[in-house]
Design an enzyme around this catalytic site. Structure first.
Site, PDB file in Angstrom:
ATOM      1  N   TYR A 113       1.099  -1.291   0.189  1.00  0.00           N
ATOM      2  CA  TYR A 113       0.180  -0.290  -0.034  1.00  0.00           C
ATOM      3  C   TYR A 113       1.115   1.166  -0.041  1.00  0.00           C
ATOM      4  CZ  TYR A 113      -3.769   3.735   1.012  1.00  0.00           C
ATOM      5  OH  TYR A 113      -3.941   4.765   1.484  1.00  0.00           O
ATOM      6  N   TRP A 115       0.692   5.784  -2.214  1.00  0.00           N
ATOM      7  CA  TRP A 115       1.018   6.566  -3.011  1.00  0.00           C
ATOM      8  C   TRP A 115       2.023   6.405  -4.026  1.00  0.00           C
ATOM      9  CZ3 TRP A 115      -2.196  11.271  -3.528  1.00  0.00           C
ATOM     10  CH2 TRP A 115      -3.587  11.370  -2.693  1.00  0.00           C
TER      11      TRP A 115
HETATM   12  N1  LIG Z   1      -1.807   8.650  12.542  1.00  0.00           N
HETATM   13  C1  LIG Z   1      -1.922   8.425  10.851  1.00  0.00           C
HETATM   14  N2  LIG Z   1      -1.609   8.125  10.091  1.00  0.00           N
HETATM   15  C2  LIG Z   1      -1.750   8.051   8.895  1.00  0.00           C
HETATM   16  C3  LIG Z   1      -3.520   9.067   8.623  1.00  0.00           C
HETATM   17  C4  LIG Z   1      -3.755   9.704   9.290  1.00  0.00           C
HETATM   18  O1  LIG Z   1      -4.868  10.058   9.254  1.00  0.00           O
HETATM   19  N3  LIG Z   1      -3.043   9.196  10.684  1.00  0.00           N
HETATM   20  N4  LIG Z   1      -3.839   8.694   7.301  1.00  0.00           N
HETATM   21  C5  LIG Z   1      -3.547   7.336   6.639  1.00  0.00           C
HETATM   22  C6  LIG Z   1      -3.818   7.568   5.166  1.00  0.00           C
HETATM   23  S1  LIG Z   1      -5.151   8.018   4.366  1.00  0.00           S
HETATM   24  C7  LIG Z   1      -2.748   7.355   4.234  1.00  0.00           C
HETATM   25  S2  LIG Z   1      -2.741   7.253   2.287  1.00  0.00           S
HETATM   26  C8  LIG Z   1      -2.291   6.764   4.045  1.00  0.00           C
HETATM   27  C9  LIG Z   1      -0.609   7.312   3.000  1.00  0.00           C
HETATM   28  O2  LIG Z   1       0.494   6.559   3.867  1.00  0.00           O
HETATM   29  P1  LIG Z   1       1.172   6.292   2.479  1.00  0.00           P
HETATM   30  O3  LIG Z   1       0.766   6.650   0.758  1.00  0.00           O
HETATM   31  O4  LIG Z   1       2.313   4.890   2.987  1.00  0.00           O
HETATM   32  O5  LIG Z   1       2.953   7.459   2.364  1.00  0.00           O
HETATM   33  P2  LIG Z   1       3.762   8.093   1.541  1.00  0.00           P
HETATM   34  O6  LIG Z   1       4.434   9.173   2.160  1.00  0.00           O
HETATM   35  O7  LIG Z   1       2.883   9.092   0.331  1.00  0.00           O
HETATM   36  O8  LIG Z   1       4.407   7.018   0.793  1.00  0.00           O
HETATM   37  C10 LIG Z   1       4.978   6.525  -0.482  1.00  0.00           C
HETATM   38  C11 LIG Z   1       6.473   6.741  -0.587  1.00  0.00           C
HETATM   39  O9  LIG Z   1       6.175   6.153  -1.861  1.00  0.00           O
HETATM   40  C12 LIG Z   1       8.295   6.375  -2.474  1.00  0.00           C
HETATM   41  N5  LIG Z   1       8.375   6.693  -3.325  1.00  0.00           N
HETATM   42  C13 LIG Z   1       7.054   7.799  -4.493  1.00  0.00           C
HETATM   43  N6  LIG Z   1       7.822   7.290  -5.360  1.00  0.00           N
HETATM   44  C14 LIG Z   1       7.999   5.971  -5.078  1.00  0.00           C
HETATM   45  C15 LIG Z   1       8.392   5.549  -7.386  1.00  0.00           C
HETATM   46  O10 LIG Z   1       7.970   5.621  -8.024  1.00  0.00           O
HETATM   47  N7  LIG Z   1       8.375   3.921  -7.046  1.00  0.00           N
HETATM   48  C16 LIG Z   1       9.309   3.735  -5.067  1.00  0.00           C
HETATM   49  N8  LIG Z   1       9.286   2.458  -5.438  1.00  0.00           N
HETATM   50  N9  LIG Z   1       8.529   4.275  -4.594  1.00  0.00           N
HETATM   51  C17 LIG Z   1       8.221   5.667  -4.035  1.00  0.00           C
HETATM   52  C18 LIG Z   1       7.888   7.970  -1.352  1.00  0.00           C
HETATM   53  O11 LIG Z   1       9.363   7.769  -1.386  1.00  0.00           O
HETATM   54  C19 LIG Z   1       7.723   7.005  -0.208  1.00  0.00           C
HETATM   55  O12 LIG Z   1       8.507   7.159   0.869  1.00  0.00           O
HETATM   56  O13 LIG Z   1      -0.607   7.309   5.688  1.00  0.00           O
HETATM   57  C20 LIG Z   1      -2.097   6.559   6.416  1.00  0.00           C
HETATM   58  N10 LIG Z   1      -1.765   6.699   7.938  1.00  0.00           N
HETATM   59  N1  LIG Z   2      -1.378  18.831   1.301  1.00  0.00           N
HETATM   60  C1  LIG Z   2      -2.510  17.070   1.931  1.00  0.00           C
HETATM   61  N2  LIG Z   2      -3.164  16.458   1.705  1.00  0.00           N
HETATM   62  C2  LIG Z   2      -3.267  15.775   1.401  1.00  0.00           C
HETATM   63  C3  LIG Z   2      -2.446  14.793   2.341  1.00  0.00           C
HETATM   64  C4  LIG Z   2      -1.367  14.679   2.933  1.00  0.00           C
HETATM   65  O1  LIG Z   2      -0.521  14.013   2.872  1.00  0.00           O
HETATM   66  N3  LIG Z   2      -0.910  16.183   2.830  1.00  0.00           N
HETATM   67  N4  LIG Z   2      -3.445  13.235   1.955  1.00  0.00           N
HETATM   68  C5  LIG Z   2      -4.875  12.712   1.240  1.00  0.00           C
HETATM   69  C6  LIG Z   2      -4.563  11.809   1.999  1.00  0.00           C
HETATM   70  S1  LIG Z   2      -4.397  10.015   1.273  1.00  0.00           S
HETATM   71  C7  LIG Z   2      -6.292  11.798   2.293  1.00  0.00           C
HETATM   72  S2  LIG Z   2      -6.781  10.155   2.535  1.00  0.00           S
HETATM   73  C8  LIG Z   2      -7.301  12.805   2.803  1.00  0.00           C
HETATM   74  C9  LIG Z   2      -7.871  12.394   4.564  1.00  0.00           C
HETATM   75  O2  LIG Z   2      -8.971  13.628   3.983  1.00  0.00           O
HETATM   76  P1  LIG Z   2      -9.217  13.827   5.601  1.00  0.00           P
HETATM   77  O3  LIG Z   2      -9.563  12.420   6.492  1.00  0.00           O
HETATM   78  O4  LIG Z   2     -10.870  14.756   5.925  1.00  0.00           O
HETATM   79  O5  LIG Z   2      -8.356  14.530   6.225  1.00  0.00           O
HETATM   80  P2  LIG Z   2      -7.902  14.510   7.963  1.00  0.00           P
HETATM   81  O6  LIG Z   2      -6.935  15.362   8.083  1.00  0.00           O
HETATM   82  O7  LIG Z   2      -6.947  13.063   8.276  1.00  0.00           O
HETATM   83  O8  LIG Z   2      -8.678  15.085   8.736  1.00  0.00           O
HETATM   84  C10 LIG Z   2     -10.023  15.949   8.274  1.00  0.00           C
HETATM   85  C11 LIG Z   2      -9.976  16.499  10.562  1.00  0.00           C
HETATM   86  O9  LIG Z   2     -10.474  16.003   9.992  1.00  0.00           O
HETATM   87  C12 LIG Z   2     -10.918  16.108  12.275  1.00  0.00           C
HETATM   88  N5  LIG Z   2     -11.468  15.250  12.224  1.00  0.00           N
HETATM   89  C13 LIG Z   2     -10.753  13.280  13.271  1.00  0.00           C
HETATM   90  N6  LIG Z   2     -11.099  12.970  14.030  1.00  0.00           N
HETATM   91  C14 LIG Z   2     -12.437  13.659  14.063  1.00  0.00           C
HETATM   92  C15 LIG Z   2     -14.759  13.088  14.239  1.00  0.00           C
HETATM   93  O10 LIG Z   2     -13.954  12.280  15.119  1.00  0.00           O
HETATM   94  N7  LIG Z   2     -15.309  13.959  13.790  1.00  0.00           N
HETATM   95  C16 LIG Z   2     -14.756  15.004  13.398  1.00  0.00           C
HETATM   96  N8  LIG Z   2     -16.130  15.537  13.276  1.00  0.00           N
HETATM   97  N9  LIG Z   2     -13.953  15.828  12.668  1.00  0.00           N
HETATM   98  C17 LIG Z   2     -12.455  14.997  13.308  1.00  0.00           C
HETATM   99  C18 LIG Z   2      -9.461  16.436  12.465  1.00  0.00           C
HETATM  100  O11 LIG Z   2      -9.699  17.867  12.922  1.00  0.00           O
HETATM  101  C19 LIG Z   2      -8.860  16.475  10.931  1.00  0.00           C
HETATM  102  O12 LIG Z   2      -8.325  18.090  10.846  1.00  0.00           O
HETATM  103  O13 LIG Z   2      -6.673  13.680   2.531  1.00  0.00           O
HETATM  104  C20 LIG Z   2      -5.874  13.856   1.597  1.00  0.00           C
HETATM  105  N10 LIG Z   2      -5.266  15.441   1.659  1.00  0.00           N
HETATM  106 MO   LIG Z   3      -5.739   8.300   2.049  1.00  0.00          MO
END
Ligand SMILES: Nc1nc2c(c(=O)[nH]1)N[C@H]1C(S)=C(S)[C@@H](COP(=O)(O)OP(=O)(O)OC[C@H]3O[C@@H](n4cnc5c(=O)[nH]c(N)nc54)[C@H](O)[C@@H]3O)O[C@H]1N2
Ligand SMILES: Nc1nc2c(c(=O)[nH]1)N[C@H]1C(S)=C(S)[C@@H](COP(=O)(O)OP(=O)(O)OC[C@H]3O[C@@H](n4cnc5c(=O)[nH]c(N)nc54)[C@H](O)[C@@H]3O)O[C@H]1N2
Ligand SMILES: [Mo]
Length: 748
Positions: A113, A115
């Site tokens: 998993y 991005w």
């Molecule tokens: N506490 C907490 N944890 C969370 C979340 C949260 O809300 N709270 N959100 C979760 C969510 S929604 C997500 S999507 C995840 C995101 O977690 P990840 O998708 O694992 O995060 P990234 O940092 O985007 O990791 C992508 C990696 O791919 C590498 N990469 C980039 N391009 C390439 C390529 O072309 N080839 C290869 N081999 N590698 C490459 C980058 O250097 C990077 O290390 O985190 C989750 N974790």
């Molecule tokens: N710049 C930037 N943008 C991103 C990403 C990034 O890494 N960087 N990651 C992308 C990815 S993979 C994803 S999945 C999306 C995630 O998109 P979201 O899930 O919408 O984003 P979050 O920032 O995790 O959460 C938004 C807000 O929800 C609030 N929140 C937390 N828990 C609760 C709850 O129980 N109830 C309510 N009402 N609010 C709550 C927090 O205050 C938080 O700031 O964002 C994407 N956008």
């Molecule tokens: Mo995500």
């Protein structure tokens, strides 16, 4: 640019959108916003430093203990030995072959998993999956960390097409702007998050659309723990994290009690309200879900709840739900309950009414495009049919053979001997990282393709250095975007990095599946081939796209595919005639009660939405862990990407932790102080930002810092996942529960 002889400027795209890149010789020297973007992001600013950073992996590297004795215990602490590519690929191919022969392909976890980067061909997950399929398959993962729980629950409620609905067929911003009078945003709509989208977002217009709604006089209400989850001008209803379901139930209670709910809509378009109503009124469990009841749980006054319910019933109301609400224990409930609440209001299928999801999650949600099939590098077919819910990886590694529940099925976890990861950073993204580190010691071998020495690369046995998108040619195109990009190769590969495609071609050849993997095509032949297929789809849709050579010359084009008019909503045909256009649910209607879910017999997800408090939230706070931690997405980057460059700015790490002035005062903390954030699972450093923009009793620490080294008793950079709880949202969804965590904070 004329004032810099030898400088070349090109446009490329990324998950955070398009930008101009200046190249001198073999170096990226600067980036600038793309001229068509009215509201560009700063994220590309750190690209020149990140691409050429000392954190780049120079050569294929082997963990010394693994190379010498096949030791499994030194992951994260051993040093690495560099080997030439040919020798490195030989050793890796042999080891993969050994695992397949000894244990079968069910012993390979290839979910991988993450991005990775934008670009249609060099999509790391497609590359690794295709390779593993060629050698006999792998254990895969279902869903995303983003919406894994919603992906399981919502098809039961709105039907199997929920996934497409949520990305492509919800009301667009034009419709909301024109028709919505009351915009109720659970978890806000934060333009900071809409800076990014999978595959790219060229025009960043979520923020501007909200501004237009505010200027028009739309009443915009952000419900959640942080004021800044919505722009200034929106009202803020501070709400305890994880208590949304209680508030939604009380809103529903008022609608019912005051005769404001739309009984005709419920009768015609939903099923099971009669099973839900006794729960709402308390006839079934003795607890009426009154505003007074909810008020104690969510911290909003009963009077505010009554006023809001009346407003929602009497105006054209659109409810948006942030993905964050389902990224917590029992995250199924607020999602399901939002659908029930919208059904009781009766505006589902009317323009600017009803409910929608993720408007502040990704740029592009709230745009509508003429559908065009994209360019896809085929992953082939996986002969192994074992799929775990994506966030259950540590459980899987710890408990081979143990049964787990998931959305109506019960299966044993596979016994994993080899993990292959390309394009993700589990030691950033997974919950309870200290526990993942322990579980990670179990497999025989871990192979990672990565550009950077991330904490995951540092915990691998074999590390192959991968190129970044600036070091290879590709095509950029995303479903929620109307632009098409040629992504030129801007610089030579940094160090000895290779494209994932070349790494897997090398392994495939050595494992006698070279032809199956490559089909005899070079990278540029694949790009021509995929682009040719895309031109054929485009022709069928009646959209003109340039030839590949023209696209190379033009660098980018804007396709005439954005619908700039209010859309008829996804639910409109269903509303017009529910018999002729039923929803793809068992009943053909919105399922307020689900026989299927009830039949699963889960205590943590019964047959209709209910209030189920998580194991950690403000309702269970105690003297040891009095504060609820939310861990939102970082505003300055995408997850953990570009982190090495950002972390170089003096004072930038550890990451900023937002806390309320009263919580700060009780602990003698001022803005700028170094603090320790801790609970029984771990501890990290952070830098305090004291602010009234957060609810008392809640702290916010964004994700994205790189997890430290084994033996650190405090994570140095501020990764919240040393603190978060690693449990599934429920037996139904098994999504990640990142927002479920109690902590305390102390001055360092
Ligand atoms: N506490 C907490 N944890 C969370 C979340 C949260 O809300 N709270 N959100 C979760 C969510 S929604 C997500 S999507 C995840 C995101 O977690 P990840 O998708 O694992 O995060 P990234 O940092 O985007 O990791 C992508 C990696 O791919 C590498 N990469 C980039 N391009 C390439 C390529 O072309 N080839 C290869 N081999 N590698 C490459 C980058 O250097 C990077 O290390 O985190 C989750 N974790
Ligand atoms: N710049 C930037 N943008 C991103 C990403 C990034 O890494 N960087 N990651 C992308 C990815 S993979 C994803 S999945 C999306 C995630 O998109 P979201 O899930 O919408 O984003 P979050 O920032 O995790 O959460 C938004 C807000 O929800 C609030 N929140 C937390 N828990 C609760 C709850 O129980 N109830 C309510 N009402 N609010 C709550 C927090 O205050 C938080 O700031 O964002 C994407 N956008
Ligand atoms: Mo995500």
């Amino acid at each position: 640019m004329t004032d810099h002889p030898g400088r070349i400027t090109k446009v490329t795209t990324s998950h955070w959108g398009a930008f101009e890149v200046d190249v001198e010789g073999d170096r990226i020297v600067a980036t600038r916003p793309f001229r068509e973007d009215p509201n560009p992001t700063d994220i590309p600013d750190s690209i020149p430093a990140a691409v050429h950073h000392s954190s780049r992996i120079a050569r294929p590297s082997f963990r010394r203990g693994w190379l010498e004795t096949r030791d499994k215990t030194g992951r994260g602490s051993d040093d690495f030995v560099e080997l030439p590519w040919d020798e490195a690929l030989d050793i890796a191919a042999q080891e993969i072959g050994r695992i397949c022969q000894t244990y079968g392909n069910e012993a390979i976890f290839g979910g991988s998993y993450g991005w990775a980067s934008a670009g249609r061909f060099h999509h790391a997950q497609s590359q690794v999956h295709r390779f593993l399929n060629c050698i006999g398959g792998y254990v895969a993962s279902f869903g995303s960390y983003s919406t894994g729980c919603a992906q399981a629950i919502m098809p039961h409620v709105f039907g199997k097409t929920f996934i497409q609905f949520q990305y492509e067929h919800q009301d667009n911003w034009h419709t909301i702007h024109e028709h919505t009078e009351t915009l109720v945003m659970f978890g806000g709509v934060n333009a900071k998050n809409a800076q990014v989208s999978m595959g790219g977002i060229t025009k960043h217009d979520t923020g501007p659309w909200l501004q237009r709604c505010l200027e028009k006089g739309t009443y915009c209400l952000n419900i959640g723990p942080q004021r800044k989850d919505a722009p200034d001008g929106c009202d803020w209803m501070p709400l305890r994290p994880a208590s949304d379901t209680a508030l939604m139930l009380a809103l529903a209670y008022v609608l019912h009690e005051e005769g404001l709910s739309d009984q005709d809509f419920i009768d015609r378009y939903t099923t099971g309200f009669d099973r839900f109503l006794p729960y709402l009124t308390g006839d079934s469990d003795g607890q009426p879900k009154t505003p007074e009841w909810a008020s104690q749980l969510c911290g909003v006054t009963a009077e505010q709840i009554r006023d809001l319910a009346r407003r929602m019933a009497k105006t054209r109301t659109f409810i948006t739900v942030a993905w964050s609400l389902q990224r917590g224990e029992h995250g199924e409930q607020p999602y399901w309950m939002s659908a029930v609440l919208a059904a009781m209001i009766g505006q589902i299928g009317l323009p600017g009414g009803g409910v929608g999801y993720g408007y502040g999650a990704l740029g592009g949600v709230g745009k509508t495009m003429i559908g065009m099939r994209g360019m896809t590098f085929s992953q082939g077919k996986n002969p192994i049919d074992k799929v775990i819910p994506v966030a259950r990886i540590a459980d899987m590694l710890r408990n081979p053979g143990q049964p787990y529940d998931f959305n109506g099925r019960r299966e044993p976890y596979p016994d994993i001997r080899l993990v292959y990861w390309a394009g993700g950073n589990p030691f950033h993204h997974h919950q309870d990282l200290n526990a993942l580190h322990q579980a990670w010691q179990k497999p025989d071998t871990i192979i990672v393709n990565e550009p950077h020495w991330t904490p995951t690369a540092k915990r691998a046995d074999i590390v192959f250095p991968a190129t970044t998108p600036y070091e290879r040619e590709d095509i950029g195109r995303a479903n929620l975007d109307e632009y098409l990009f040629h992504m030129p190769k801007l610089i030579p590969a940094v160090g000895e990095a290779r494209d994932d495609y070349d790494i897997f071609s090398g392994l495939a050849e050595r494992m006698n599946v070279g032809q199956a993997f490559t089909e005899g095509r070079s990278t540029s032949e694949w790009i021509s081939h995929l682009y040719g297929q895309y031109c054929d789809y485009a022709a069928k849709t009646g959209i003109d796209v340039p030839t590949l050579d023209d696209l190379r010359r033009q660098n980018w084009v804007r396709l005439p595919i954005q619908k700039n008019t209010p859309n008829t909503t996804f639910f409109a045909p269903f509303r017009a005639d529910p018999d002729a256009s039923p929803l793809p649910t068992p009943s053909g209607k919105i399922e307020i009660y689900s026989e299927a879910i009830q039949g699963f017999g889960y205590d943590d997800c019964p047959g209709h939405p209910v209030w189920l408090p998580p194991s950690e939230w403000m309702g269970t706070a105690d003297t040891e862990t009095p504060l609820h931690l939310v861990s939102p997405q970082p505003g300055d980057k995408l997850h953990s990407q570009l982190e090495s460059a950002l972390a170089d700015t003096p004072g930038a790490r550890p990451v900023a932790l937002i806390l309320h002035p009263q919580d700060a005062k009780e602990r003698g903390i001022s803005s700028g102080d170094l603090v320790r954030v801790f609970n029984k699972r771990g501890a990290c450093r952070a830098r305090a930002t004291v602010s009234t923009d957060i609810l008392l009793g809640v702290v916010a620490l964004p994700t994205g810092a790189w997890y430290g080294n084994p033996g650190d008793n405090i994570d140095p950079h501020g990764n919240p996942n040393v603190l978060t709880l690693d449990v599934g949202t429920s037996k139904l969804g098994q999504g990640c529960s990142a927002h479920t965590a109690l902590v305390d904070v102390a001055k360092l």
